[in-house]
Every structure is written in C-alpha cells, then in structure tokens.
Design a protein around this motif. Structure first.
Motif, short mmCIF file in Angstrom:
data_model
loop_
_atom_site.label_atom_id
_atom_site.label_comp_id
_atom_site.label_asym_id
_atom_site.label_seq_id
_atom_site.Cartn_x
_atom_site.Cartn_y
_atom_site.Cartn_z
N LYS A 115 0.84 -1.20 0.00
CA LYS A 115 0.00 0.00 0.00
C LYS A 115 0.87 1.26 0.00
O LYS A 115 0.58 2.23 -0.73
N ILE A 116 1.94 1.22 0.78
CA ILE A 116 2.85 2.37 0.83
C ILE A 116 3.55 2.54 -0.51
O ILE A 116 3.71 3.66 -1.02
N GLY A 117 3.98 1.42 -1.13
CA GLY A 117 4.65 1.47 -2.41
C GLY A 117 3.76 2.05 -3.51
O GLY A 117 4.21 2.85 -4.33
N VAL A 118 2.50 1.65 -3.51
CA VAL A 118 1.56 2.19 -4.48
C VAL A 118 1.39 3.70 -4.28
O VAL A 118 1.33 4.47 -5.25
N SER A 119 1.35 4.11 -3.01
CA SER A 119 1.18 5.54 -2.72
C SER A 119 2.37 6.36 -3.19
O SER A 119 2.24 7.54 -3.53
N ILE A 120 3.58 5.75 -3.20
CA ILE A 120 4.76 6.46 -3.67
C ILE A 120 4.58 6.90 -5.12
O ILE A 120 4.99 7.99 -5.53
N VAL A 121 3.94 6.04 -5.90
CA VAL A 121 3.71 6.34 -7.32
C VAL A 121 2.50 7.24 -7.50
O VAL A 121 2.54 8.21 -8.28
N LEU A 122 1.43 6.94 -6.77
CA LEU A 122 0.16 7.63 -7.02
C LEU A 122 0.12 9.05 -6.45
O LEU A 122 -0.53 9.92 -7.04
N SER A 123 0.77 9.30 -5.29
CA SER A 123 0.62 10.62 -4.68
C SER A 123 1.17 11.75 -5.55
O SER A 123 0.48 12.77 -5.73
N PRO A 124 2.37 11.64 -6.13
CA PRO A 124 2.79 12.73 -7.03
C PRO A 124 1.96 12.81 -8.29
O PRO A 124 1.71 13.91 -8.80
N TRP B 233 15.40 11.15 -8.35
CA TRP B 233 16.45 10.23 -7.93
C TRP B 233 16.56 10.17 -6.41
O TRP B 233 16.78 9.09 -5.82
N ALA B 234 16.38 11.31 -5.75
CA ALA B 234 16.39 11.32 -4.29
C ALA B 234 15.23 10.50 -3.74
O ALA B 234 15.38 9.78 -2.73
N TRP B 235 14.08 10.56 -4.40
CA TRP B 235 12.92 9.76 -3.98
C TRP B 235 13.25 8.27 -4.07
O TRP B 235 12.93 7.49 -3.18
N VAL B 236 13.88 7.87 -5.18
CA VAL B 236 14.20 6.46 -5.40
C VAL B 236 15.17 5.96 -4.33
O VAL B 236 15.06 4.82 -3.85
N LEU B 237 16.12 6.79 -3.94
CA LEU B 237 17.16 6.37 -3.01
C LEU B 237 16.75 6.44 -1.54
O LEU B 237 17.41 5.85 -0.69
N THR B 238 15.66 7.16 -1.23
CA THR B 238 15.32 7.44 0.16
C THR B 238 15.13 6.18 1.00
O THR B 238 15.76 6.01 2.05
N ILE B 239 14.25 5.28 0.58
CA ILE B 239 13.96 4.09 1.39
C ILE B 239 15.18 3.18 1.53
O ILE B 239 15.53 2.80 2.65
N PRO B 240 15.88 2.81 0.44
CA PRO B 240 17.05 1.95 0.64
C PRO B 240 18.17 2.59 1.45
O PRO B 240 18.81 1.91 2.26
N CYS B 241 18.41 3.88 1.26
CA CYS B 241 19.49 4.54 2.00
C CYS B 241 19.16 4.66 3.50
O CYS B 241 20.01 4.38 4.36
#
Length: 326
Positions: A131-140, A305-313
């Motif tokens: 659900k959180i992953g889907v929101s990462i795409v849908l919210s912006p 790119w910062a968005w993509v790196l946030t969770i893994p970093c």
C-alpha cells in the motif's frame, strides 16, 4: 515508563522536529516564492495549521505505520532508535544539499531496515508495504493531475480578467490554500511519528491489549512538527519555490489546493503518503500548463532520484545503527 523508552520517545520527537524543519518547504515554498507572505509570517502560518491538524484528522495513518511496516512483536527500543536514526540522518543529508526528499519514506525505510537487521525479511508486512509502495507512485501523480486540472480550469475561467485583478484575487486565495496544505501536511506527517511512539509503547506493554495512539502522543508530535516548521528549511524552500519553476499567486494557489486535496484523501484512507512528492508533482504540473519549458526538468529529475534512493538509504543507515547499538 523506563528510561530507555523515554529516551527513544525524545529521539522520536526530535525526528518530528527535523521532519517539520525539513518539510517546511512543502507548506511555505509556494506562498513565499509568490511573495504573498514573507518567510517569517509564512512559517508561523504553516506551523499553526500543522499543529491544529489533530482537530481534523483521525489517527488512521499512525495505525498503518505502527502495524503495517514490520511485525509489532519485533519492535523494541533499539529497533525504534535505529529506525529514527536512519530517518534523521537521511533528512539532514538531503536538507544539506537542498533536495526535497520524503521524511515519511525515510522513516518507513528506517523501520524496515532496523526490523530486517534484527529478525530477517520475514518481519516485513507485505500488504502494508505494498500500500505504501503504491502511494509512492500515485501521490505525485494525483498531485500532478489535480494541479494541472485546477490550473487549466482557472486559466479558462479567468482568461478575460486583467493580470492585476487575477493576481490580487489569488494572493488572497493563496492564504487559504496554504492553510489547507499545512493542515494536510500536519495531519499526514505528524501521524507517522505517532505510529512509531505508539508501537513502542504497545511493544513494552504500556497500552494494554489493544493498539491505539494516546492523546499526549498526538499533541506532542504535532507540537514538535510545528516547532520544526517554525525553524524553516530555507535550502529546500529555494529548490521547491524557485528552482523547479517560477510561480505566480494563481499557480501557487492551484499547486497548494491540488496537493491539499491529495493529502486529505490519503489521510482519510490511512495511507502514509509523501507530502514532498505530492506538492512537487503539483508544482511541476502547474508550471507546465502555460509552458513546458518553464519547468527545470533537470532539477525535477534530481528530485526523483532522491525519492528512489530514500527508502534503501535510510534502511541501510538504520540497519547499520541497529548493528552498532546491538
């Protein structure tokens, strides 16, 4: 309450302060860049509505964070401390470089990283993370669509008005839209720290058999976020308000209103979205309505790119912190 639990709660409130400090740009960048409010009055305006958001929203997002990222049974003071450290360190790194990353996803990544470091990948809640992953795409995307739609409607509705009259009208309207966005920001973001504190209390047997968020936790988190917002985050304000695209009051109104609608919807559904992602999508869409070349796509690309790196970093930092404190 033990000293260890009390200490971690203080760290959680420090994260909430950094969250408000880091994400102040989300609430005030447009209203400052359009010169509707001075930076000093803008942060006071935003902080006030950040704080009173607890009167509007229930704690559905806090429950998602508390029970929907990792198994609550693996939560202890070390896991929460490591998760918060991952979120705080990543927030400070991105603030230093003026990059509007997501404090929300930094905290989620921190929880996931610390939980996996302690007990393996099996402790992750797949449904909650999906659900959180889907929101990462849908919210912006939703912020982008709503901002674009509002800007288009406003353009056609007021196309026969003089520029001066439109500017005067939407300078007043932007006070309302900034207030709405700050309410949505406080209602969604403050609840993430509430969820972390509540699950820590629950894991230590301080809430009884049922998970809930005590009122003192709600008030403390909103106060910490409001104080952080008062401190501003001027490096990121410049990126959000000036470097992505140049905004006028009408554009600021549409971006904030579109972003606020997205946050109100997500908070009501208990979805922890990124306020940074939401407002960035709305700003990009508003800038592109009149002229796509008005958007600095290189800056927007670095933000993505910062968005993509946030969770893994943040997960890596949290896992390393857990290993050190363990």
């Amino acid at each position: 309450m033990t000293l260890a639990v009390a200490s971690v709660i203080l760290v959680a409130l420090a994260f909430d302060f950094v969250n408000g400090f880091h994400d102040a740009a989300n609430s005030i960048a447009t209203v400052v860049s359009t010169r509707v409010l001075s930076p000093r009055y803008a942060v006071v305006w935003a902080a006030f509505f950040n704080f009173i958001a607890f009167l509007i929203f229930e704690t559905h997002v806090a429950s998602t964070i508390g029970k929907g990222v990792v198994d609550p049974h693996v939560i202890d003071t070390r896991v929460v401390f490591a998760a918060l450290t991952g979120g705080i360190v990543w927030d400070l790194i991105t603030w230093w470089f003026g990059i509007p990353s997501s404090s929300s996803h930094a905290l989620i990544g921190g929880l996931a990283g610390a939980g996996v470091a302690k007990a393996g990948a099996g402790v992750l809640d797949t449904a909650g993370l999906t659900k959180i992953g889907v929101s990462i795409v849908l919210s912006p995307l939703l912020g982008l669509v709503l901002g674009f739609t509002l800007m288009t409607l406003v353009f056609w509705t007021f196309r026969h008005f003089t520029p001066t009259r439109v500017d005067t009208l939407f300078r007043r309207g932007q006070l309302v839209s900034a207030a709405l966005y700050s309410l949505g920001h406080g209602g969604n973001d403050a609840q993430k720290t509430m969820g972390v504190i509540a699950v820590l209390l629950y894991a230590n047997g301080m809430l009884g058999p049922d998970f809930y968020v005590p009122l003192w936790v709600v008030l403390a988190c909103h106060a910490a976020m409001g104080l952080g917002t008062l401190s501003g985050g001027w490096r990121i304000v410049r990126t959000m308000g000036l470097r992505i695209t140049k905004l006028k009051p009408v554009g600021g109104f549409c971006a904030e209103t579109g972003g606020a609608a997205t946050l109100f919807l997500a908070t009501g559904l208990g979805i922890p979205v990124s306020t940074t992602h939401t407002i960035t999508g709305a700003i990009v869409s508003v800038g592109s309505v009149m002229n796509a070349s008005a958007v600095r796509w290189g800056v927007a690309g670095r933000i993505v790119w910062a968005w993509v790196l946030t969770i893994p970093c943040s997960a890596f930092i949290a896992a390393l912190t857990w290993a050190l404190v363990h």
